[in-house]
Design an enzyme around this catalytic site. Structure first.
Site, short mmCIF file in Angstrom:
data_model
loop_
_atom_site.label_atom_id
_atom_site.label_comp_id
_atom_site.label_asym_id
_atom_site.label_seq_id
_atom_site.Cartn_x
_atom_site.Cartn_y
_atom_site.Cartn_z
N ASP A 1 29.76 30.64 35.22
CA ASP A 1 31.11 30.11 35.00
C ASP A 1 31.18 28.62 35.33
OD1 ASP A 1 30.73 30.50 37.73
OD2 ASP A 1 32.21 32.09 37.90
N ASN B 1 38.68 39.76 46.03
CA ASN B 1 39.58 40.61 45.23
C ASN B 1 38.80 41.40 44.17
OD1 ASN B 1 38.84 38.69 43.38
ND2 ASN B 1 40.90 37.98 42.89
N HIS C 1 36.54 40.17 42.00
CA HIS C 1 36.14 39.47 40.77
C HIS C 1 34.63 39.27 40.72
CE1 HIS C 1 36.73 35.14 42.58
NE2 HIS C 1 35.47 35.48 42.66
N GLU D 1 39.11 37.82 36.92
CA GLU D 1 40.05 38.22 37.95
C GLU D 1 40.61 39.61 37.61
OE1 GLU D 1 39.91 36.55 40.47
OE2 GLU D 1 40.30 34.42 40.27
C1 F6R Z 1 30.37 31.94 41.34
C2 F6R Z 1 31.22 33.06 40.92
C3 F6R Z 1 32.09 33.82 41.87
C4 F6R Z 1 31.48 34.01 43.26
C5 F6R Z 1 32.43 34.78 44.16
C6 F6R Z 1 31.91 34.90 45.58
O1 F6R Z 1 29.66 31.43 40.24
O2 F6R Z 1 31.23 33.35 39.78
O3 F6R Z 1 32.39 35.08 41.31
O4 F6R Z 1 30.27 34.70 43.14
O5 F6R Z 1 33.68 34.16 44.19
O6 F6R Z 1 31.84 33.62 46.13
P1 F6R Z 1 31.14 33.36 47.54
O7 F6R Z 1 29.70 33.68 47.36
O8 F6R Z 1 31.36 31.90 47.82
O9 F6R Z 1 31.80 34.26 48.52
#
Ligand code: F6R
Length: 254
Positions: free
Chosen positions: A65, A134, A136, A141
């Site tokens: 992303d 959450n 995702h 989301e």
């Molecule tokens: C990052 C992404 C997000 C993260 C998720 C967890 O490219 O797509 O889905 O993997 O928000 O983030 P962290 O590892 O910072 O807790």
């Protein structure tokens, strides 16, 4: 779903690296994630690369992303982040590390082009994933279609809050992103999701033991024929069938 539980985040990184190097050394197409969770894995892979145990010279990579509205060279764009935390420290060919074009004039067209680029490359062999508090994955989301394609997505207020730590303040966090869709992610041949810390334990329980539901986008892993989930004890702490998962991991049939 293959569930591996390790004592510490460092052991999670080691277990993930053991899987990842096999793909890299075979010249596979790698799906990379940003965020805090994979940083320890990237450090472990960098050390192994320095010791000559893994090479990325024959691999290409696609990011999950990218924020919309940030210049790609902004230090918090995922284009810049993945180079800073990983790919510039190993022997990746820089041009072969691709991300959605978050600063494109037409995000819808950029999203479609990204799915097309993944297809042209023959698909992703292994997709690394983290999980949001959450539920995702990528920036899909809650309420994301389980078949969604790469598209423009609006960040959930909780995600904005969670990601504020990387920015000066909450107001500076972009509100939109281009993300591989859940359908796009599901086409990767192997999904490898890492989660550490108690703040992920509810999302992990919903992903593994909850219903298949757009309310927990990560539950789409339940449909994937090859999904590996590596957790530390804290992230695994709310799983009901924890002892069974440990037994399976410790008594794999040969
Ligand atoms: C990052 C992404 C997000 C993260 C998720 C967890 O490219 O797509 O889905 O993997 O928000 O983030 P962290 O590892 O910072 O807790």
């Amino acid at each position: 779903m293959d569930i591996l539980i390790r004592s510490t985040p460092a052991e999670v990184a080691t277990a993930a690296a053991d899987i990842f190097v096999r793909y890299a050394n075979a010249g596979a197409t790698l799906g990379l994630a940003t965020g805090s969770t994979p940083v320890a894995l990237y450090q472990e892979l960098t050390s192994r690369c320095e010791r000559g145990e893994v090479s990325f010279a024959r691999s290409r990579a696609f990011l999950l992303d990218e924020y919309v509205g940030l210049d790609r060279f902004h230090e918090q764009s995922y284009y810049s982040t993945i180079r800073r935390v990983f790919t510039s420290h190993v022997d990746f060919i820089d041009e072969l590390v691709q991300s959605p074009e978050g600063d494109a004039a037409n995000p819808d067209r950029a999203a479609a082009a990204y799915d097309q680029a993944i297809r042209h490359a023959g698909g992703i062999d292994i997709q690394l994933l983290g999980i949001g508090g959450n539920g995702h994955i990528g920036f899909n989301e809650p309420s994301s279609s389980l078949q969604s394609r790469t598209r423009l997505e609006t960040l959930h207020p909780r995600t904005v809050q969670d990601n504020a730590r990387f920015f000066e303040n909450t107001d500076s966090v972009p509100r939109y992103a281009l993300t591989q869709g859940l359908g796009t992610i599901s086409e990767a041949r192997h999904l490898l999701l890492l989660a550490t810390g108690t703040e992920k334990s509810t999302a992990v329980r919903n992903m593994v033991e909850g219903p298949l539901s757009a309310h927990c986008p990560a539950s789409v892993l339940q449909l994937h024929p090859r999904a590996t989930v590596i957790l530390d004890e804290d992230a695994a702490s709310q799983l009901e069938d924890l002892e069974y998962y440990r037994f399976v991991d410790e008594h794999r049939p040969h």
